[in-house]
Design an enzyme around this catalytic site. Structure first.
Site, PDB file in Angstrom:
ATOM      1  N   SER A  17      43.397  29.942  39.962  1.00 26.95           N
ATOM      2  CA  SER A  17      43.876  30.679  38.782  1.00 26.95           C
ATOM      3  C   SER A  17      45.329  30.348  38.451  1.00 26.95           C
ATOM      4  O   SER A  17      45.673  30.043  37.303  1.00 26.95           O
ATOM      5  CB  SER A  17      43.756  32.181  39.045  1.00 26.95           C
ATOM      6  OG  SER A  17      42.466  32.500  39.502  1.00 26.95           O
ATOM      7  N   CYS A  45      38.629  32.527  42.463  1.00 26.03           N
ATOM      8  CA  CYS A  45      38.096  33.426  41.433  1.00 26.03           C
ATOM      9  C   CYS A  45      36.777  32.908  40.869  1.00 26.03           C
ATOM     10  O   CYS A  45      35.791  33.635  40.809  1.00 26.03           O
ATOM     11  CB  CYS A  45      39.127  33.583  40.316  1.00 26.03           C
ATOM     12  SG  CYS A  45      38.516  34.524  38.922  1.00 26.03           S
ATOM     13  N   CYS A  50      35.996  36.619  42.205  1.00 24.80           N
ATOM     14  CA  CYS A  50      35.709  37.564  41.117  1.00 24.80           C
ATOM     15  C   CYS A  50      34.412  37.267  40.351  1.00 24.80           C
ATOM     16  O   CYS A  50      33.594  38.162  40.144  1.00 24.80           O
ATOM     17  CB  CYS A  50      36.829  37.542  40.077  1.00 24.80           C
ATOM     18  SG  CYS A  50      38.435  37.010  40.653  1.00 24.80           S
ATOM     19  N   LYS A  53      31.086  37.281  42.427  1.00 27.46           N
ATOM     20  CA  LYS A  53      31.001  38.678  42.914  1.00 27.46           C
ATOM     21  C   LYS A  53      30.494  39.598  41.808  1.00 27.46           C
ATOM     22  O   LYS A  53      29.570  40.385  42.012  1.00 27.46           O
ATOM     23  CB  LYS A  53      32.393  39.102  43.403  1.00 27.46           C
ATOM     24  CG  LYS A  53      32.536  40.463  44.014  1.00 27.46           C
ATOM     25  CD  LYS A  53      32.900  41.585  43.097  1.00 27.46           C
ATOM     26  CE  LYS A  53      34.102  41.478  42.230  1.00 27.46           C
ATOM     27  NZ  LYS A  53      35.378  41.748  42.814  1.00 27.46           N
ATOM     28  N   TYR A 184      38.559  46.413  49.143  1.00 27.27           N
ATOM     29  CA  TYR A 184      37.656  46.404  47.991  1.00 27.27           C
ATOM     30  C   TYR A 184      36.527  45.382  48.146  1.00 27.27           C
ATOM     31  O   TYR A 184      35.401  45.642  47.713  1.00 27.27           O
ATOM     32  CB  TYR A 184      38.438  46.224  46.684  1.00 27.27           C
ATOM     33  CG  TYR A 184      38.889  44.810  46.371  1.00 27.27           C
ATOM     34  CD1 TYR A 184      38.126  43.984  45.561  1.00 27.27           C
ATOM     35  CD2 TYR A 184      40.090  44.304  46.867  1.00 27.27           C
ATOM     36  CE1 TYR A 184      38.535  42.692  45.252  1.00 27.27           C
ATOM     37  CE2 TYR A 184      40.512  43.021  46.567  1.00 27.27           C
ATOM     38  CZ  TYR A 184      39.731  42.209  45.771  1.00 27.27           C
ATOM     39  OH  TYR A 184      40.137  40.933  45.474  1.00 27.27           O
ATOM     40  N   GLU A 188      32.677  46.519  47.884  1.00 26.37           N
ATOM     41  CA  GLU A 188      31.845  45.971  46.804  1.00 26.37           C
ATOM     42  C   GLU A 188      30.574  45.327  47.356  1.00 26.37           C
ATOM     43  O   GLU A 188      29.470  45.560  46.843  1.00 26.37           O
ATOM     44  CB  GLU A 188      32.650  44.940  46.007  1.00 26.37           C
ATOM     45  CG  GLU A 188      33.736  45.586  45.162  1.00 26.37           C
ATOM     46  CD  GLU A 188      34.668  44.607  44.473  1.00 26.37           C
ATOM     47  OE1 GLU A 188      35.332  45.006  43.517  1.00 26.37           O
ATOM     48  OE2 GLU A 188      34.747  43.428  44.901  1.00 26.37           O
ATOM     49  N   HIS A 442      34.059  60.618  20.623  1.00 28.14           N
ATOM     50  CA  HIS A 442      32.932  61.394  21.103  1.00 28.14           C
ATOM     51  C   HIS A 442      31.612  60.766  20.667  1.00 28.14           C
ATOM     52  O   HIS A 442      31.526  60.286  19.546  1.00 28.14           O
ATOM     53  CB  HIS A 442      33.071  62.815  20.547  1.00 28.14           C
ATOM     54  CG  HIS A 442      32.041  63.751  21.064  1.00 28.14           C
ATOM     55  ND1 HIS A 442      32.055  64.233  22.356  1.00 28.14           N
ATOM     56  CD2 HIS A 442      30.947  64.280  20.460  1.00 28.14           C
ATOM     57  CE1 HIS A 442      31.015  65.035  22.517  1.00 28.14           C
ATOM     58  NE2 HIS A 442      30.325  65.075  21.398  1.00 28.14           N
ATOM     59  N   GLU A 447      36.696  59.970  26.679  1.00 30.32           N
ATOM     60  CA  GLU A 447      37.394  61.006  25.910  1.00 30.32           C
ATOM     61  C   GLU A 447      38.041  62.042  26.825  1.00 30.32           C
ATOM     62  O   GLU A 447      39.011  62.699  26.450  1.00 30.32           O
ATOM     63  CB  GLU A 447      36.461  61.682  24.902  1.00 30.32           C
ATOM     64  CG  GLU A 447      35.358  62.522  25.499  1.00 30.32           C
ATOM     65  CD  GLU A 447      34.432  63.126  24.426  1.00 30.32           C
ATOM     66  OE1 GLU A 447      34.936  63.840  23.545  1.00 30.32           O
ATOM     67  OE2 GLU A 447      33.210  62.874  24.485  1.00 30.32           O
TER      68      GLU A 447
HETATM   69  P1  FAD Z   1      42.967  30.347  44.529  1.00 28.43           P
HETATM   70  O1  FAD Z   1      42.159  30.786  43.376  1.00 28.43           O
HETATM   71  O2  FAD Z   1      42.502  30.696  45.890  1.00 28.43           O
HETATM   72  O3  FAD Z   1      43.128  28.768  44.382  1.00 28.43           O
HETATM   73  C1  FAD Z   1      43.744  27.991  45.355  1.00 28.43           C
HETATM   74  C2  FAD Z   1      43.110  26.623  45.335  1.00 28.43           C
HETATM   75  O4  FAD Z   1      43.901  25.733  46.116  1.00 28.43           O
HETATM   76  C3  FAD Z   1      41.722  26.587  45.964  1.00 28.43           C
HETATM   77  O5  FAD Z   1      40.810  26.060  45.032  1.00 28.43           O
HETATM   78  C4  FAD Z   1      41.866  25.695  47.205  1.00 28.43           C
HETATM   79  O6  FAD Z   1      40.725  24.908  47.441  1.00 28.43           O
HETATM   80  C5  FAD Z   1      43.050  24.833  46.809  1.00 28.43           C
HETATM   81  N1  FAD Z   1      43.833  24.309  47.926  1.00 28.43           N
HETATM   82  C6  FAD Z   1      44.304  24.983  49.008  1.00 28.43           C
HETATM   83  N2  FAD Z   1      45.073  24.174  49.771  1.00 28.43           N
HETATM   84  C7  FAD Z   1      45.104  22.973  49.160  1.00 28.43           C
HETATM   85  C8  FAD Z   1      45.758  21.723  49.434  1.00 28.43           C
HETATM   86  N3  FAD Z   1      46.560  21.588  50.489  1.00 28.43           N
HETATM   87  N4  FAD Z   1      45.551  20.682  48.597  1.00 28.43           N
HETATM   88  C9  FAD Z   1      44.750  20.811  47.503  1.00 28.43           C
HETATM   89  N5  FAD Z   1      44.120  21.966  47.186  1.00 28.43           N
HETATM   90  C10 FAD Z   1      44.308  23.039  47.985  1.00 28.43           C
HETATM   91  N6  FAD Z   1      40.735  39.189  41.771  1.00 28.43           N
HETATM   92  C11 FAD Z   1      40.641  39.941  40.641  1.00 28.43           C
HETATM   93  O7  FAD Z   1      41.587  39.984  39.860  1.00 28.43           O
HETATM   94  N7  FAD Z   1      39.495  40.649  40.380  1.00 28.43           N
HETATM   95  C12 FAD Z   1      38.408  40.627  41.198  1.00 28.43           C
HETATM   96  O8  FAD Z   1      37.392  41.272  40.924  1.00 28.43           O
HETATM   97  C13 FAD Z   1      38.491  39.821  42.375  1.00 28.43           C
HETATM   98  N8  FAD Z   1      37.428  39.729  43.218  1.00 28.43           N
HETATM   99  C14 FAD Z   1      37.503  38.932  44.312  1.00 28.43           C
HETATM  100  C15 FAD Z   1      36.404  38.852  45.145  1.00 28.43           C
HETATM  101  C16 FAD Z   1      36.444  38.069  46.269  1.00 28.43           C
HETATM  102  C17 FAD Z   1      35.235  37.981  47.173  1.00 28.43           C
HETATM  103  C18 FAD Z   1      37.634  37.344  46.575  1.00 28.43           C
HETATM  104  C19 FAD Z   1      37.700  36.489  47.812  1.00 28.43           C
HETATM  105  C20 FAD Z   1      38.737  37.406  45.750  1.00 28.43           C
HETATM  106  C21 FAD Z   1      38.688  38.209  44.612  1.00 28.43           C
HETATM  107  N9  FAD Z   1      39.786  38.329  43.751  1.00 28.43           N
HETATM  108  C22 FAD Z   1      39.696  39.111  42.629  1.00 28.43           C
HETATM  109  C23 FAD Z   1      41.069  37.664  44.053  1.00 28.43           C
HETATM  110  C24 FAD Z   1      41.241  36.378  43.252  1.00 28.43           C
HETATM  111  O9  FAD Z   1      40.145  35.538  43.466  1.00 28.43           O
HETATM  112  C25 FAD Z   1      42.546  35.703  43.670  1.00 28.43           C
HETATM  113  O10 FAD Z   1      43.614  36.606  43.532  1.00 28.43           O
HETATM  114  C26 FAD Z   1      42.845  34.464  42.828  1.00 28.43           C
HETATM  115  O11 FAD Z   1      41.801  33.532  42.904  1.00 28.43           O
HETATM  116  C27 FAD Z   1      44.164  33.821  43.308  1.00 28.43           C
HETATM  117  O12 FAD Z   1      44.412  32.635  42.620  1.00 28.43           O
HETATM  118  P2  FAD Z   1      45.320  31.489  43.260  1.00 28.43           P
HETATM  119  O13 FAD Z   1      45.530  30.479  42.184  1.00 28.43           O
HETATM  120  O14 FAD Z   1      46.492  32.081  43.891  1.00 28.43           O
HETATM  121  O15 FAD Z   1      44.459  30.876  44.447  1.00 28.43           O
END
Ligand code: FAD
Length: 461
Positions: A17, A45, A50, A53, A184, A188, A442, A447
């Site tokens: 993300s 995500c 997210c 899930k 959470y 869930e 309503h 509400e």
């Molecule tokens: P990530 O999305 O984790 O992306 C990091 C990326 O870096 C990964 O793709 C990984 O493969 C890559 N990577 C790591 N190290 C290296 C490297 N050295 N070289 C190259 N690539 C690398 N958040 C919400 O807001 N709502 C929700 O309902 C929600 N539900 C969730 C449910 C679950 C089961 C989980 C586990 C998480 C959930 N989250 C939710 C949290 C959300 O997914 C994270 O907050 C979000 O994805 C964080 O984004 P990020 O970019 O920090 O990391």
């Protein structure tokens, strides 16, 4: 050294993300950007967080909707659930979304490198598969996090558990499932699998689930778990796990044993900084392995930033996205701004669902002293005919001195949808009077948020 002395103006590590947003916005300003992703574009995500899930929450809900529709005159005989069919459809959608991330980045001019990147020094990265090294003027760490598991010494038999990563690959719904954890994600999945017909036990070391949430919300969710048929075992941890003929046996700290088919451990997450080489670049980590950053996501090294879960600030997708966007606007767009982490709305897709923004009652008292509380608890109209006994709970936390709305908490159907809208008002600094002066819509559950007039008195209970 000028920027052109490097291969790239910006190198983003991680295609989740935060990284994707930052890379795209920076590239759109004309910067030369590369992004390395070691697994699949979209990150946690989209691939195993997210998005899948929420699809599983929907899949689980349909069973209940079918059962409850009888009260509204429907008869749905012979309904059945095919997990394989659902999974195939869900993964097709995840593939589609992941491809969109990939395409949007390329269209913005970002070079995507499908391999792992690790630091060699503060301006140099080694790409693990090709062995190539690349240099960049600025580097963004957006590597996210992964499920935390105890070591085999801490928990003998831990190799038999699965984490949230594997849940999205399960070929069948287990007959018996034990979920460890009270956050959470644990809550869930306990609901998802109970709804899909598994016998679910949730084991949590605390007294009730969802630490950090408002106490009334925690209680309502705890009750909701029990109503959904989940057996909730609190103040207990796992001592060991053994695999035998009949499945897995968990020995708890209380001495009791639980037999099960599958164990899902959702007991926390850890930053993806292991092996990243932060020490080679001089980037400081805290004791949990999170990258230490300031409000502008700057690390202690002047050309390196970090956003999203890897910083351990607030593990939510929209937060990672905004942090990434703020970084790119500030460093490449000439529009400096920083993510404001106050009044971030959040949801728990339990049944009933939680939507919350702002402070819990306890936190509000701690930070602001005297506060007013408004609470309501009612049977939603929909449940009048469908036999569903669940209720909706709402709570407003208001600062007594100036009536500013400090927190809004909803537990009930569509709570997440309600809170996203309420969060606009709360973020703008709305008072209780602003809520009172807003005309009700309503008939709706929402509400009630604008019709609560009587202050809650503890002694009246
Ligand atoms: P990530 O999305 O984790 O992306 C990091 C990326 O870096 C990964 O793709 C990984 O493969 C890559 N990577 C790591 N190290 C290296 C490297 N050295 N070289 C190259 N690539 C690398 N958040 C919400 O807001 N709502 C929700 O309902 C929600 N539900 C969730 C449910 C679950 C089961 C989980 C586990 C998480 C959930 N989250 C939710 C949290 C959300 O997914 C994270 O907050 C979000 O994805 C964080 O984004 P990020 O970019 O920090 O990391």
């Amino acid at each position: 050294m000028s920027a052109r002395a490097y291969d790239y103006d910006l190198f983003v590590i991680g295609g989740g993300s935060g990284g994707v947003r930052a890379g795209r916005i920076a590239a759109l300003t004309g910067a030369k950007v590369a992004l390395a992703e070691e697994y699949r574009m979209g990150g946690t995500c989209v691939i195993r967080g997210c998005v899948p899930k929420k699809f599983m929450v929907y899949a689980s809900d349909y069973g209940k909707h079918i059962a409850k529709s009888e009260g509204y005159g429907w008869s749905v005989d012979g309904a059945s659930y095919d997990h394989g069919k659902f999974m195939t459809r869900m993964h097709a959608e995840i593939d589609r979304l992941s491809a969109i991330y990939d395409r949007n980045l390329r269209n913005a001019g970002v070079e995507i490198i499908s391999e792992r990147a690790e630091f060699v020094d503060a301006h140099t990265l080694r790409l693990k598969t090709s062995g190539r090294t690349v240099t960049a003027e600025k580097i963004l760490i957006a590597t996210g996090g992964r499920p935390w598991l105890p070591s085999p010494e801490e928990l003998p038999g831990v190799q038999h558990v699965i984490t949230s990563n594997e849940v999205f690959e399960m070929e069948a719904v287990p007959k018996r499932l034990v979920v460890a954890g009270g956050g959470y994600i644990a809550v869930e999945f306990a609901h998802v699998f109970a709804g899909l017909g598994a016998e679910v036990t949730l084991v949590y070391r605390g007294e009730t689930v969802l630490r950090g949430f408002d106490d009334d919300v925690r209680l309502a969710v705890h009750e909701g778990l029990k109503e959904a048929g989940v057996r909730v075992v609190t103040t207990c941890t796992f001592e060991r796990i053994e695999k035998g003929e009949g499945g897995l046996t968990i020995t708890l700290s209380s001495g009791h044993e639980i037999e099960t088919d599958t164990i899902l451990m959702a007991v926390g997450r850890q930053a993806n900084t292991e092996g990243l080489g932060c020490e080679k670049a001089g980037v400081a980590l805290n004791e949990n392995g999170n990258v230490i950053v300031d409000d502008f996501s700057r690390t202690n090294i002047e050309n390196i930033w970090a956003v999203g879960d890897v910083t351990g600030r607030m593990g939510l997708t929209p937060v990672a996205i905004r942090e990434g966007h703020a970084f790119a606007d500030t460093e490449f767009g000439g529009k400096p701004w920083k993510m404001d982490h106050s009044y971030v709305p959040t949801a728990v897709f339990s049944r009933p669902e939680v939507g919350t923004v702002g402070l819990s009652e306890a936190e509000a008292r701690r930070q602001h002293g005297e506060i007013d509380i408004y609470k309501t608890n009612f049977r939603p109209m929909k449940n009048a005919l469908n036999g569903d006994t669940s209720r909706t709970f709402m709570k407003l936390v208001v600062r007594a001195s100036d009536q500013r709305m400090l927190g809004v908490h909803v537990v009930g159907e569509d709570a997440a949808e309600m809170i996203q809208t309420a969060a606009i008002a709360v973020k703008m600094g709305a008072t209780k009077q602003d809520f009172d002066q807003t005309c009700a819509l309503h008939p709706s559950s929402a509400e009630e948020l604008v019709t609560m007039r009587t202050k809650w008195q503890p002694e009246a209970i």
